[in-house]
Design a protein around this motif. Structure first.
Motif, PDB file in Angstrom:
ATOM      1  N   ASN A 127       0.806  -1.325   0.017  1.00  0.00           N
ATOM      2  CA  ASN A 127       0.037  -0.053  -0.139  1.00  0.00           C
ATOM      3  C   ASN A 127       0.822   1.219  -0.101  1.00  0.00           C
ATOM      4  N   LEU A 128       0.315   2.396   0.184  1.00  0.00           N
ATOM      5  CA  LEU A 128       0.909   3.534   0.121  1.00  0.00           C
ATOM      6  C   LEU A 128       1.742   3.745   1.218  1.00  0.00           C
ATOM      7  N   GLN A 129       1.374   3.160   2.272  1.00  0.00           N
ATOM      8  CA  GLN A 129       2.262   3.513   3.432  1.00  0.00           C
ATOM      9  C   GLN A 129       3.518   2.727   3.415  1.00  0.00           C
ATOM     10  N   LEU A 173      -5.468   5.435  -3.723  1.00  0.00           N
ATOM     11  CA  LEU A 173      -4.283   5.110  -3.023  1.00  0.00           C
ATOM     12  C   LEU A 173      -4.188   5.428  -1.567  1.00  0.00           C
ATOM     13  N   PRO A 218      -4.811   5.478   2.439  1.00  0.00           N
ATOM     14  CA  PRO A 218      -4.807   4.613   3.394  1.00  0.00           C
ATOM     15  C   PRO A 218      -6.234   4.620   3.968  1.00  0.00           C
TER      16      PRO A 218
END
Lengths: 215, 233, 1061
Positions: free
Chosen positions: A2-4, B113, B115
């Motif tokens: 994911n983006l994290q 995108l 979270p």
């Protein structure tokens, strides 16, 4: 991923790129630096426009002259345009009007802050520190403050030989003040090292450790 | 011989008059004179508050102008080419990407995108994440990098010259640095450190701060008197 | 560039002129000839090969150097030169038309009035009064003074460097035509003053250009036997000298305009003198052979040879130069008619610029006589009022016509030479030649002209014997009457007409002459002549690389082609002469009437005429007699002027120079003016133009060095010297430093000690995260909070639920690694209390970072769990507000404070919207409630601390306000400042909390981690920081010890070496 996680990896890579400067100036370091400059400029632009310019225009300029704050709202815009003239050497003199405005108001704010927030409180603090219960520390504090100020004094007497020399008391006080300044700067240097240490450990914790297995 | 008379610059006079008047009004608003009527002090205070507000907005506009100037410089380097063009390209590209991502995030184009977003949370998460991954990471690393150079510089401080002041500097540094560590064997250092910070360092800092304040006051007075150098150039 | 120089400045003068004493600044006050004192004689300022052209003359003109004019009697002079004025028949024309060459016949020759105050030498010579040459005459002063400066002579002024450099204030490049116009610039005003309908539009100049100075010089009034000082013009009120003086006063610098007498070409024919009529009416009459340039074998005047400069034996004949024609005894002229002016050089076609300048009413009589009948009518209508001053003066001061004054030998010691005269010659930039339409190598140039070529340092060639024939014809010509011995000056008394013979060769050898690698027996090419004259070949078409602008802008290296115009045999010369003769009319109105009138008018840009190819081989240069080689008009004293005081330095013929002086002369000729000053890029005079060039200091050893020992410098002076030395050393070291810096990337290898320190520090910082074996540090004071910590705890505990609390994120991403922990513990506490953080920042990145931090914090499950609000993430504008960025530093802080206390518009502008530009949700009540809680300031630097400590206080205008408080949390770097303000402002500042240690203490005491991993991570970081500080301290201590030892060793070794010494 994911983006994290992507951000974690990217941050770690960029961190290593910056740390590569320990081995010398290199392409990766320069790339990271310029990336940072661009990103910082972009974010500053975003924040300035979104939180300063647009709210001000919404508050004062929307509605035109029907807005009671329209005239007030136009003042910074006009001054900003004048400041824009500073870019041009030919028109920079017009930009001085904006600079004069900022200097005048900002100077007054600084004056008042220096007097009311620094000069008087610190002088008062030095006086209050010299108490019977704290004679030594108070005396050292008083002497140190005065001698530090004396150190920045450039009063002197011109000798017949042409040399400008300070009187012995002033010279001695300045010498003592120099000692206090050296101690202060040494301590400040150590504190800066501590800040850097803390930041570095923070980088390790926040940027590198999350990438370790199980981190 | 007589010193040549300074030529009067009308523009400088106008600038000085403008800045001086604004400074006086602001100062009177910040520190009202008890001798003046309350109404006048109130008006001056309001006017001073308004001027300060305007200055903050002007400061924001100035920041925007500065950023745009930075872009112009790097775009100019891009057009010139050469070895620095690549770095300028990276700079401009990063800025453009940041702005584009932020705008897209604000427009809701990057929700895929993002979270987990709580209900009612309108923060531009992608943009903030990008900032944390790029700007915060790089700036933190740069600040951390400073540690090595500070230590190395202190290590070589007395390499060229050994003086008493250098020794005093290093000794103070060591006391403050090592005294920061709560080592049981070095407890006395912590005590010394606290005293050093509380008394001599505080004295020196007071002196420096008072000197800074005096300098600010001097510059401000010169500004009020129209003697500031910026008005003559 | 010379064209950027101010008009009529001495600097514009060629070097050779200034060396010769011709300056603009040194012109004496106007004075009539009768009132002129005897001592400051009129002298010949132009010296070609003589000493006057040499710098050492000006500098070392000691009495030994000065040679009286009588020295010239050792030379053989032609009869016409020896002829005194008294010997000349009063009515004898200068030259009959039969005796003049065609090119000369085209030009009317006017007699001039000699000056015979002392009856010496050059007064009788047909030399112009160089002393009265008004080099500084502005154009406007010539408005009427040269009404006939015309069509045929305009081009002669082209290319004069001092003209070009000074004539165009707009720095426009001057072409030849422009220069010609400029040379006639006095016409500029006349177009406005009086229309001249009879004037013909001047054609475009096609003729060679002649410097105006020379043109004027060659048209100087000739000595009139009957009237030694006849009026130079019809105006009886002004002498020629006065006119020149006036001109010189009007504009110091105009060199060529003084020779206004050249304008006789435009004079009306009705007033043309007899001799001129004869010349103009009989253009085809035979001329002497020596004047016939086409006649093979006929000697022509080679001025190079005449004056000893570059005298190659030219086989072919060359036309007699006009100055020699002018040397003929002038036709006597009535005193009322003014001085007749030699205009035999008016070979240049008229120009439109000059055509209008001569208003008929302003034309003197002598000019009117030379004007065609068509143009005489307007002249007759002329009134005295319309006559220019100089013309009026001409009439009245006719006896003071500009003629060569007796050259009284005046010696000037070196000390008497004015400084300005010495100093100005080097400042003259090297002149460039001017384009010439005629072949420069086939012209006869008198040496005083030849000297105008600054580089004419070529050795003097041997005068050809072939010129003897030419010379033998001279006495037979009517314009060269034999001089009576009784009227001759001393130095000429020994020269008998019958004894005129080839000039004696100089007694002193001229070794430099042998260096010429030029076949002098053939016609010299232009390049050769140029080489001989050591001057650029810009006038030659063989130099295409020469820019036209350059060739026309600054040049003193004119050729005689430019002076005399085309040769008679060349088509160009014919056309020129035709023009000069066919247009003896006054110029018509100027084509550009809008131009400003006046002497300094802007010269219109005109295309420069293409240089005419030299007629190679068409005209041969005759051999010159030796006497011509050694005879120079410059043998007259060279004036050296300082204001009104003027002295003359007598020049010495080259042949009479001693070897030493010859060597000095050659050395002086080799002297090159310094290059234009270059702007220094380094040093204390960096970026300062026109600074003195750095000259090597030659320190001569002195047997008595006591002078140095007597210099006493005080301590202050010594310190200042040291400062300057340090500055200069810094300047000197800069290039090396820059070079090193440039090479740095290639050799940027970490030093060993730095690498070791880096590795050790890295290990110490990373090791605590890898192992617990080296955890040496205990918990950071978690047993009991310090006073500052306790105060913060108390303040935080005092914040009620729902209280908006101002939180200043005065740190950006740089300090995030240190202050994020502090901000988290404080925010956590605030959230626990139910307070509503209202976040501001004077750092735009700080505001953005705060938004990101709170966004992450508000979504963290661990944090939410600690806050007992699982599944209730913190929402912006609900649980917290990230307000706008506060620009302008201290003013931004002040504005927030004002908004808190004043509300209204201030509160709206500060609290209405958040960082995203959305409504913050804060009400006026919320803003006012901010006063009731301490503001939390997270400061990264000392400036942040100072800003908030100074500005975050209630407005002074409000009374009864509880001062707001600050919970100060600072980075370690701002620890000292934070503690100082905290100690000084105990009522305002709470804390401070500093760095990671206080954050750890705060966290441990008030927010113990729920997870062991978090506690361990906290401990590891603390251990890492502690160990790193310890290792850093040890490294620094080690460095101190090592350096101390090294210093002691150095000191010991130094003491040992000192003891050995």
């Amino acid at each position: 991923m994911n983006l994290q996680n992507v951000s974690l990896v990217a941050a770690a890579i960029l961190t290593v790129m910056v740390f590569s400067y320990l081995l010398g100036d290199n392409f990766l370091y320069r790339l990271a630096i310029h990336l940072f400059v661009g990103a910082a400029a972009g974010y500053i632009l975003i924040v300035s426009v979104e939180s300063v310019l647009i709210p001000w225009m919404q508050l004062t300029l929307i509605g035109g002259f029907s807005n009671p704050n329209f005239v007030i709202g136009m003042v910074p815009i006009l001054i900003g345009v004048l400041l824009l003239f500073k870019v041009s050497p030919r028109l920079s003199r017009f930009g001085n009007l904006g600079v004069a405005f900022v200097l005048g108001v900002g100077g007054a704010v600084a004056i008042w802050g220096a007097v009311a927030g620094t000069l008087l409180p610190l002088a008062d603090g030095v006086a209050r520190a010299f108490t019977p219960a704290n004679v030594v520390d108070g005396f050292v504090l008083l002497v140190g403050t005065i001698c530090t100020l004396v150190y920045f004094t450039y009063l002197g007497v011109r000798r017949p030989s042409g040399e400008v020399a300070q009187p012995l008391p002033v010279k001695f006080a300045a010498l003592v003040g120099q000692g206090f300044i050296v101690v202060t700067l040494g301590a400040t240097y150590a504190l800066v090292i501590l800040s850097a240490l803390t930041i570095f450990t923070g980088v390790i914790v926040n940027r590198l450790l999350p990438l370790r297995p199980g981190g | 011989m007589r010193a040549p008379r300074r030529r009067v610059n009308i523009a400088a006079v106008i600038l000085a008059a403008l800045a001086t008047s604004l400074a006086l009004i602001t100062l009177l608003g910040l520190a009202p004179v008890p001798a003046l009527p309350e109404s006048i002090n109130g008006i001056l205070s309001q006017f001073s508050t308004l001027l300060i507000r305007l200055v903050t907005v002007v400061g924001g506009i100035a920041v925007i102008i500065g950023v745009l100037n930075l872009f112009a410089v790097h775009i100019g380097k891009l057009q010139k080419g050469g070895s620095s063009a690549l770095y300028s390209f990276v700079t401009v590209l990063a800025a453009v990407l940041v702005v584009v991502v932020h705008l897209a995030d604000r427009a809701g184009l990057l929700k895929a995108l993002e979270p987990g977003r709580a209900t009612g949370d309108t923060s531009p998460l992608v943009s903030l994440t990008l900032m944390d991954a790029v700007q915060v990471a790089i700036e933190s690393a740069l600040a951390g990098l400073l540690l090595f150079f500070l230590v190395y510089a202190a290590y070589r401080l007395m390499r060229r010259r050994v003086t008493g002041w250098n020794i005093l500097f290093i000794m103070t540094l060591l006391i403050v640095l090592v005294g920061y560590i709560p080592l049981s064997t070095l407890g006395f250092l912590t005590t010394i450190r606290d005293w050093v910070l509380r008394v001599p360092v505080s004295a020196g800092t007071r002196g420096i701060l008072i000197g800074v304040a005096l300098g600010t006051l001097t510059v401000g007075v010169r500004l009020l008197l129209g003697q500031d150098r910026s008005f003559r150039e | 560039m010379a064209d950027k120089r101010p008009l009529f400045d001495d600097e514009d003068l060629p070097e050779w002129l200034k060396k010769a004493g011709i300056t603009f600044a040194g012109k004496p006050a106007p004075e009539t000839d009768s009132a002129r004192p005897e001592a400051p004689r009129s002298v010949l300022p132009v010296s070609s090969g003589g000493t006057g052209a040499l710098p050492w003359v000006n500098e070392t003109s000691t009495p030994e150097v000065s040679i009286p004019s009588g020295a010239a009697d050792q030379f053989d002079f032609p009869d016409w030169m020896n002829a005194p004025e008294a010997a000349a028949p009063p009515s004898e024309p200068i030259a009959s038309a039969d005796e003049l060459p065609p090119w000369m016949r085209e030009s009317p020759v006017s007699p001039t009035a000699p000056t015979s105050t002392s009856g010496v030498d050059f007064d009788d010579l047909p030399m112009p009064d160089f002393d009265n040459l008004d080099w500084s005459a502005p154009a406007d002063s010539n408005t009427a003074s040269a009404p006939s400066m015309g069509s045929t002579t305009s081009g002669m002024t082209a290319g004069l460097p001092w003209r070009q450099g000074a004539s165009d204030p707009a720095d426009e490049p001057l072409g030849a035509a422009e220069s010609a116009d400029d040379g006639l610039s006095w016409f500029a005003d006349q177009k406005d003053e009086a229309a001249a309908p009879t004037f013909e539009p001047p054609p475009e100049p096609e003729a060679p250009q002649v410097p105006r100075g020379l043109k004027n010089l060659l048209n100087k009034p000739l000595p009139t036997p009957e009237a030694p000082r006849p009026p130079a013009a019809s105006d009886p009120n002004l002498t020629f000298e006065q006119w020149e003086q006036r001109e010189s006063q009007k504009a110091a610098g105009e060199t060529a305009d003084s020779f206004a007498a050249l304008n006789v070409m435009d004079a009306p024919a009705a007033s043309e003198p007899d001799w001129l009529s004869a010349v103009t009416e009989t253009p085809n009459q035979p001329v002497p052979d020596w004047l016939n340039a086409d006649a093979p074998g006929t000697p022509a005047l080679d001025f190079d040879a005449m004056f000893g400069e570059n005298a190659p034996p030219l086989p072919d004949a060359e036309p007699l130069p006009d100055w020699l024609n002018a040397a003929a005894p002038p036709k006597p002229q009535p005193p009322s008619s003014g001085t007749r002016v030699l205009s035999d050089l008016d070979l240049i076609p008229d120009r439109s610029e000059t055509s209008d300048s001569a208003a008929p009413a302003e034309i003197p009589d002598w000019l009117q006589q030379m004007t065609p009948a068509a143009s005489s009518a307007p002249i007759e209508t002329a009134t005295t009022a319309n006559v220019d001053d100089w013309l009026r003066d001409f009439t009245s001061e006719a006896p003071t016509a500009p003629v060569s004054e007796p050259s009284t030998p005046a010696t000037v010691a070196s000390g008497e030479v004015p400084d300005w005269l010495r100093d100005m010659s080097p400042s003259v930039p090297p002149s460039t030649p001017i384009p010439s339409a005629a072949a420069p190598d086939q012209l006869d140039i008198p040496d005083w002209m030849r000297d105008m070529a600054p580089a004419a340092s070529t050795p003097i060639a041997e005068p050809p014997q072939a010129l003897d024939d030419w010379f033998s014809d001279l006495p037979q010509t009517p314009e060269a009457p034999a001089a009576e011995p009784g009227a001759l000056p001393d130095w000429l008394s020994g020269v008998q007409p019958g004894t005129l013979s080839p000039a004696p060769k100089p007694a002193a050898p001229q070794p430099s002459r042998a260096n010429l690698d030029i076949d002098l027996s053939r016609p010299l090419a232009s390049s050769e002549i140029d080489a001989l004259m050591n001057m650029p070949i810009s006038a030659s078409p063989a130099a295409p690389e020469k820019k036209p602008v350059d060739s026309s802008s600054t040049s003193l290296d004119f050729d005689l082609d430019e002076l005399l115009g085309p040769l008679p045999t060349t088509p160009a010369a014919e056309s020129t002469s035709d023009t000069s003769l066919s247009r003896p009319t006054f110029p018509t109105a100027r084509p550009t009437p809008t131009e400003p009138s006046g002497p300094l008018r802007k010269i219109p840009t005109a295309p420069k005429p293409a240089p005419v190819a030299p007629p190679s081989g068409a005209i041969s240069t005759p051999d010159l007699p030796d006497f011509v080689a050694d005879l120079r008009p410059t043998d007259a004293p060279v004036p050296l002027s300082v204001g009104p005081i003027r002295v003359g330095v007598q020049e010495v013929p080259l042949a009479q120079l001693t070897d030493q002086l010859r060597q000095l002369r050659e050395r002086a000729r080799e002297f090159k003016p310094p290059e234009p000053t270059q702007v220094s890029t380094t040093g204390p005079l960096a970026e300062i133009k026109d600074t003195l060039a750095v000259e090597p200091i030659i320190v001569q050893s002195s047997s008595q060095p006591a002078t140095v020992a007597t210099v006493i410098a005080g301590d202050l002076q010594a310190r200042r010297v040291k400062i300057i030395q340090n500055l200069l050393e810094l300047e000197d070291d800069q290039p090396a430093a820059e070079t090193t810096k440039a090479k740095a990337p290639a050799s940027a290898r970490p030093k060993l000690d730095r690498l070791l320190i880096t590795i050790v520090l890295l290990l110490a910082l990373i090791a605590p995260f890898l192992t617990d074996a080296i955890n040496l540090m205990g918990a950071p004071g978690t047993s009991s909070p310090t006073a500052a910590q306790a105060a913060v705890f108390a303040a935080m505990d005092g914040i009620p639920a729902g209280q908006p609390v101002l939180v200043a994120f005065e740190y950006g991403p740089t300090g995030s690694g240190e202050l994020d922990d502090l901000s988290r513990v404080l925010l956590r506490d605030l959230f626990k209390k139910g307070a509503k953080p209202v976040i501001v920042s004077t750092n735009p990145s700080g505001a953005m970072h705060a938004e990101g931090l709170l966004s992450t914090f508000g979504r963290s499950s661990d944090e939410l769990t600690a806050l007992n609000r699982v599944d209730k993430p913190l929402l912006p504008r609900t649980d917290y507000v990230v307000l706008r960025y506060l620009p302008a530093g201290a003013a931004g802080v002040r504005s927030v404070v004002n908004a808190m206390y004043f509300g209204g518009f201030e509160a709206q502008s500060s609290f209405l919207t958040d960082i995203e530009g959305q409504a913050s949700g804060l009400s006026d009540t919320d803003v006012k409630r901010l006063q009731g809680a301490p503001a939390v300031v997270l400061a990264e630097t000392a400036d942040d601390v100072r800003n908030w400590a100074e500005q975050f206080r209630a407005p002074a205008s409000l009374s009864g306000i509880t001062p707001p408080k600050i919970i100060l949390a600072a980075a370690a770097a701002a620890d000292a400042t934070a503690h100082t303000y905290s100690a000084s402002l105990p009522a305002v500042i709470i804390g401070p909390l500093v760095g990671l240690r206080d954050a750890t203490v705060y966290r441990t005491l008030r927010q113990p981690p729920a997870k062991a991993a978090d506690a361990k991570a906290l401990d590891q970081r603390w251990q890492s920081t502690g160990l790193g500080a310890l290792v850093a301290g040890l490294i620094i201590f080690l460095g101190m010890i090592l350096n101390l030892i090294r210093a002691l060793r150095r000191r010991g070794s130094g003491a040992t070496q000192g003891a050995r010494r």
